[in-house]
Design a protein around this motif. Sequence first.
Motif, PDB file in Angstrom:
ATOM      1  N   UNK A  78       2.207  17.114  17.059  1.00 18.67           N
ATOM      2  CA  UNK A  78       3.299  17.737  17.719  1.00 18.67           C
ATOM      3  C   UNK A  78       3.472  17.140  18.904  1.00 18.67           C
ATOM      4  N   UNK A  79       2.530  16.696  19.771  1.00 24.08           N
ATOM      5  CA  UNK A  79       2.733  16.436  21.357  1.00 24.08           C
ATOM      6  C   UNK A  79       3.447  14.874  21.233  1.00 24.08           C
ATOM      7  N   UNK A  80       3.135  14.140  20.065  1.00 23.28           N
ATOM      8  CA  UNK A  80       3.549  12.767  19.853  1.00 23.28           C
ATOM      9  C   UNK A  80       4.940  12.648  19.569  1.00 23.28           C
ATOM     10  N   UNK A  81       5.631  13.726  18.571  1.00 20.17           N
ATOM     11  CA  UNK A  81       6.718  13.751  17.912  1.00 20.17           C
ATOM     12  C   UNK A  81       7.873  14.777  18.720  1.00 20.17           C
ATOM     13  N   UNK A  82       7.339  15.548  19.319  1.00 17.18           N
ATOM     14  CA  UNK A  82       8.061  16.620  19.975  1.00 17.18           C
ATOM     15  C   UNK A  82       7.996  16.590  21.420  1.00 17.18           C
ATOM     16  N   UNK A  83       8.993  16.285  22.266  1.00 16.77           N
ATOM     17  CA  UNK A  83       8.910  16.197  23.617  1.00 16.77           C
ATOM     18  C   UNK A  83       8.732  17.700  24.216  1.00 16.77           C
TER      19      UNK A  83
ATOM     20  N   UNK B   9       1.527  20.613  25.619  1.00 15.98           N
ATOM     21  CA  UNK B   9       0.261  20.513  24.717  1.00 15.98           C
ATOM     22  C   UNK B   9      -0.420  19.353  25.375  1.00 15.98           C
ATOM     23  N   UNK B  10      -0.070  18.230  26.009  1.00 16.69           N
ATOM     24  CA  UNK B  10      -0.349  16.868  25.926  1.00 16.69           C
ATOM     25  C   UNK B  10      -1.818  16.939  26.848  1.00 16.69           C
TER      26      UNK B  10
ATOM     27  N   UNK C 174       2.226   2.048  29.768  1.00 14.13           N
ATOM     28  CA  UNK C 174       2.642   2.452  28.585  1.00 14.13           C
ATOM     29  C   UNK C 174       4.036   2.734  28.740  1.00 14.13           C
ATOM     30  N   UNK C 175       4.784   2.138  29.117  1.00  8.43           N
ATOM     31  CA  UNK C 175       6.422   2.210  29.371  1.00  8.43           C
ATOM     32  C   UNK C 175       6.543   3.862  28.833  1.00  8.43           C
ATOM     33  N   UNK C 176       6.635   4.700  29.836  1.00 11.14           N
ATOM     34  CA  UNK C 176       6.943   5.956  29.271  1.00 11.14           C
ATOM     35  C   UNK C 176       8.260   6.251  28.679  1.00 11.14           C
ATOM     36  N   UNK C 177       9.368   5.426  29.128  1.00 13.41           N
ATOM     37  CA  UNK C 177      10.900   5.579  28.703  1.00 13.41           C
ATOM     38  C   UNK C 177      11.065   4.635  27.554  1.00 13.41           C
ATOM     39  N   UNK C 178      10.131   3.895  26.937  1.00 11.69           N
ATOM     40  CA  UNK C 178      10.005   2.926  25.918  1.00 11.69           C
ATOM     41  C   UNK C 178      10.388   3.828  24.412  1.00 11.69           C
ATOM     42  N   UNK C 179      11.297   3.854  23.883  1.00 10.46           N
ATOM     43  CA  UNK C 179      11.374   4.223  22.480  1.00 10.46           C
ATOM     44  C   UNK C 179      10.538   3.601  21.676  1.00 10.46           C
ATOM     45  N   UNK C 180      10.337   2.267  21.687  1.00 10.79           N
ATOM     46  CA  UNK C 180       9.420   1.572  20.614  1.00 10.79           C
ATOM     47  C   UNK C 180       8.023   2.158  20.985  1.00 10.79           C
ATOM     48  N   UNK C 181       7.645   2.267  22.232  1.00  8.28           N
ATOM     49  CA  UNK C 181       6.092   2.750  22.195  1.00  8.28           C
ATOM     50  C   UNK C 181       5.956   4.133  21.855  1.00  8.28           C
ATOM     51  N   UNK C 182       6.969   5.036  22.002  1.00 12.06           N
ATOM     52  CA  UNK C 182       6.867   6.440  21.783  1.00 12.06           C
ATOM     53  C   UNK C 182       6.738   6.158  20.179  1.00 12.06           C
ATOM     54  N   UNK C 183       7.627   5.435  19.306  1.00  9.79           N
ATOM     55  CA  UNK C 183       7.535   5.675  17.812  1.00  9.79           C
ATOM     56  C   UNK C 183       6.186   4.914  17.416  1.00  9.79           C
ATOM     57  N   UNK C 184       5.723   3.839  17.987  1.00 13.11           N
ATOM     58  CA  UNK C 184       4.406   3.354  17.583  1.00 13.11           C
ATOM     59  C   UNK C 184       3.372   4.537  17.601  1.00 13.11           C
ATOM     60  N   UNK C 185       3.292   5.141  18.931  1.00 12.28           N
ATOM     61  CA  UNK C 185       2.300   6.225  18.961  1.00 12.28           C
ATOM     62  C   UNK C 185       2.379   7.301  18.091  1.00 12.28           C
ATOM     63  N   UNK C 186       3.844   7.659  17.781  1.00 12.72           N
ATOM     64  CA  UNK C 186       4.108   8.749  16.731  1.00 12.72           C
ATOM     65  C   UNK C 186       3.641   8.227  15.470  1.00 12.72           C
ATOM     66  N   UNK C 187       3.700   7.091  15.041  1.00 11.53           N
ATOM     67  CA  UNK C 187       3.321   6.598  13.625  1.00 11.53           C
ATOM     68  C   UNK C 187       1.804   6.748  13.660  1.00 11.53           C
ATOM     69  N   UNK C 188       1.248   6.215  14.604  1.00 12.04           N
ATOM     70  CA  UNK C 188      -0.247   6.147  14.869  1.00 12.04           C
ATOM     71  C   UNK C 188      -1.009   7.396  14.863  1.00 12.04           C
ATOM     72  N   UNK C 189      -0.234   8.473  15.720  1.00  8.40           N
ATOM     73  CA  UNK C 189      -0.675   9.779  15.571  1.00  8.40           C
ATOM     74  C   UNK C 189      -0.699  10.625  14.026  1.00  8.40           C
ATOM     75  N   UNK C 190       0.536  10.310  13.330  1.00  2.10           N
ATOM     76  CA  UNK C 190       0.630  11.054  11.965  1.00  2.10           C
ATOM     77  C   UNK C 190      -0.669  10.171  11.020  1.00  2.10           C
ATOM     78  N   UNK C 191      -0.601   9.038  11.332  1.00  2.00           N
ATOM     79  CA  UNK C 191      -1.727   8.339  10.531  1.00  2.00           C
ATOM     80  C   UNK C 191      -3.045   8.646  10.828  1.00  2.00           C
ATOM     81  N   UNK C 192      -3.545   9.003  12.188  1.00  2.92           N
ATOM     82  CA  UNK C 192      -4.774   9.348  12.565  1.00  2.92           C
ATOM     83  C   UNK C 192      -4.828  10.901  11.848  1.00  2.92           C
TER      84      UNK C 192
END
Length: 184
Positions: A30-35, A41-42, A131-149
């Motif tokens: 939830x916290x990785x995908x939904x701002x 929750x983060x 961790x480039x807080x404004x980077x969409x790429x980092x957000x997507x990578x973290x989101x995918x890793x969160x879903x996999x984890x």
Amino acid sequence: MTTVNGLPAHILLVHAIVVLLPLAALLLVLSALWPAARAKLAGPNAILSVLVLALVPVTTEAGEWLERRVARTPLVRTHTELGDTALYVALPVAVLAVLVWWRRRESLRSQAADVASTGSTAVATRRRTFLAPASTTVTVVLSVLAVLAAGATFYDIYRIGDSGAQASWQGQFSSAPAPHTPNG
């Protein structure tokens, strides 16, 4: 830890892991995908995930203590081996939860610096962010890793729990009610 109120500590601790680890994984997604969820929750999830990570070895150690005090069966052996894998799913959940929280924190600090620099006596201050807080790429990578984890966590906790239930209950009950138990 051996016993709590006369019961093996493992059977009590395992309930915390079975509830809190999947909860931490769900909150991570939830916290990785939904701002909006990330904003609320983060931080709490980072704390929860690290606490659960610390609780996993305590629970597995209590399980190993219990294993030495019950009959050695293939089901118990399977459960013990699977139980050792809980650390491998708790660790990525905790690391990712801390990373999601850290990015949120960096984002807030970056916004505060931007607001401070827009005043009439603006001083150009560039703060280094990780961790480039404004980077969409980092957000997507973290989101995918969160879903996999999270998926790995749900699957692993199910397998561990099922093997524990099999080891504890297989052949220990009857489909028919016991003669001394009232019906219904």
